[in-house]
Design an enzyme around this catalytic site. Structure first.
Site, PDB file in Angstrom:
ATOM      1  CB  CYS A 134      31.569  40.007  41.784  1.00  0.00           C
ATOM      2  SG  CYS A 134      31.343  39.797  43.571  1.00  0.00           S
ATOM      3  CG  HIS A 154      36.732  39.475  43.404  1.00  0.00           C
ATOM      4  ND1 HIS A 154      36.077  38.280  43.182  1.00  0.00           N
ATOM      5  CD2 HIS A 154      35.763  40.439  43.333  1.00  0.00           C
ATOM      6  CE1 HIS A 154      34.782  38.493  43.005  1.00  0.00           C
ATOM      7  NE2 HIS A 154      34.569  39.804  43.082  1.00  0.00           N
ATOM      8  CG  ASP A 190      38.206  36.020  44.074  1.00  0.00           C
ATOM      9  OD1 ASP A 190      38.055  36.785  45.040  1.00  0.00           O
ATOM     10  OD2 ASP A 190      37.309  35.776  43.249  1.00  0.00           O
TER      11      ASP A 190
END
Length: 420
Positions: free
Chosen positions: A235, A362, A328
């Site tokens: 991320c 994610h 995601d």
């Protein structure tokens, strides 16, 4: 007599366990229940139904689940299908050194979903330990200058390949991935960079010299191999990992899990250079049917096409492993990774590998961790939808964890290929 075994009973959290039952009636249907409490006493549960064979045996490596939280042959399904009793809770190990997660495993007759006063007595039960450090791994808190983190070292004299571990918007010091890497032979530095001790929160800028100091700290350590270090990141951490790989000569292998190929919202600074964030369209923030916020469409097509905002990945001298969850919902990570690899290809580079997983979300973590579809971040007032489907997400975690370790060894060990 009904007997349930699990081999091994005590293992690292990323290691598989074989679960078997003997002594049942031939073709008898049974229900397995798994449960675990995190360090806040939040409870996670899973269940699955199996039918014994003609010998009255069930082997989760051989037999298919008939229903419950998953269907099919999934030897570790009871672990990665754990769901929180309290919604929006992520199973996250905080104290990695002193205690394992304890998985309670019970076997019972199937029951209709009718509330009764007396709980059913299980036919068999076990407690499994899931550790985040192998025996002999040491942890040293890092508080050197402005650096804050925890260095995990494998047992033995060394030397070991050095890796910096970066998480994203969750902030603080997250150690479970670094401790597992050290358990597999890496000198792993879990590095905090916001929201921990005296580090800023919220993040106002990314000073790449901070991460350069971390790389140099690793390389000075007598147990760390040189000449370069690796980064594993997810991320916002992957945004920083990409930028660090471009600007820092010490970084020779970078794992980017569901990250962008541009700067999200705060500038990056390296010496006298300032890299500005990408403009974005807030109206493209959306919510799903449950009201969870999805950010994967925030950056509009103008931003995607404007190469001024792409990080100059072609300047990096090391190697990249892109890991993408195609479901995601927080970042359009598949598109971002494809743009980054196209950019490398245009510049004649072949220093990258892309692993793209359909159905994965994610939060791709080490194997057997349950999928967290949505949770809260302390920095935001909304609930974030991370995305993912349980079975393919679990498969992505198991496969990618092995590939991450292979990649880091290949490009951080002396026998590995030279840099491009």
């Amino acid at each position: 007599m009904v007997q349930m075994t699990a081999t091994p009973l005590s293992a690292l959290a990323d290691e598989p366990v074989r679960i078997r039952v003997t002594g049942l009636t031939p073709y008898q249907t049974m229900c397995f229940h798994a449960s675990v409490k995190d360090e806040k006493e939040d409870l996670f549960r899973s269940r699955a139904y199996y039918r014994a064979n003609e010998y009255g045996e069930i082997d989760l490596e051989r037999d298919a689940a008939l229903g419950g939280d998953y269907v099919g042959i999934h030897p570790m399904g009871l672990f990665w299908s754990l769901k929180p009793e309290k919604p929006l809770t992520r199973l996250l190990k905080k104290n990695v050194m002193n205690s394992p997660f304890q998985i309670q495993l019970k076997l019972s007759d199937p029951q209709l979903p009718i509330k009764t006063k007396a709980a059913q007595v299980p036919k068999a039960s076990l407690t499994l330990e899931r550790w985040y450090v192998a025996p002999g791994v040491t942890r040293v808190f890092v508080k050197e200058g402005r650096l804050r983190g925890a260095l995990f070292l494998p047992p033995g004299e060394g030397q070991f390949p050095g890796v910096i571990d970066l998480f994203g918007g969750i902030g603080g010091l997250i150690e479970f991935r670094a401790s597992l890497l050290a358990s597999h032979g890496f000198a792993a530095l879990a590095l905090a960079y916001h929201g921990y001790e005296d580090l800023p929160f919220p993040l106002e800028k990314v000073d790449l010299e901070y991460f350069e100091e971390a790389a140099n700290l690793l390389l000075r350590h007598p147990k760390v191999l040189g000449p370069g270090v690796g980064i594993i990141s997810i991320c916002r951490g992957a945004e920083i990992g990409l930028s660090a790989a471009i600007h820092l000569k010490q970084v020779t292998a970078t794992v980017l899990i569901n990250g962008p190929n541009f700067i999200i919202d705060v500038p990056h600074i390296y010496r006298d250079k300032i890299l500005q964030p990408t403009p974005f369209c807030l109206h493209l923030e959306s919510t799903d049917v449950f009201g969870f916020t999805e950010y994967y469409r925030v950056y509009d097509e103008t931003g995607f096409k404007d190469s001024r905002y792409f990080l100059p990945i072609e300047k990096a001298q090391g190697h990249f492993l892109f890991i993408v969850g195609e479901e995601d919902k927080n970042l359009n990570s598949k598109v971002h990774a494809e743009k980054a690899t196209e950019q490398l290809r245009r510049h004649g580079k072949n220093n990258w590998t892309l692993l793209s997983y359909p159905g994965a979300g994610h939060l791709i973590e080490p194997p057997y961790a349950p999928l967290c579809r949505a949770s809260r971040l302390s920095s935001l007032s909304t609930v974030i939808h991370w995305g993912g489907e349980v079975i393919p997400h679990a498969a992505a975690q198991e496969h990618s964890w092995q590939e991450i370790q292979k990649f880091l060894r290949k490009y951080l060990m002396p026998a590995g290929p030279s840099q491009l």
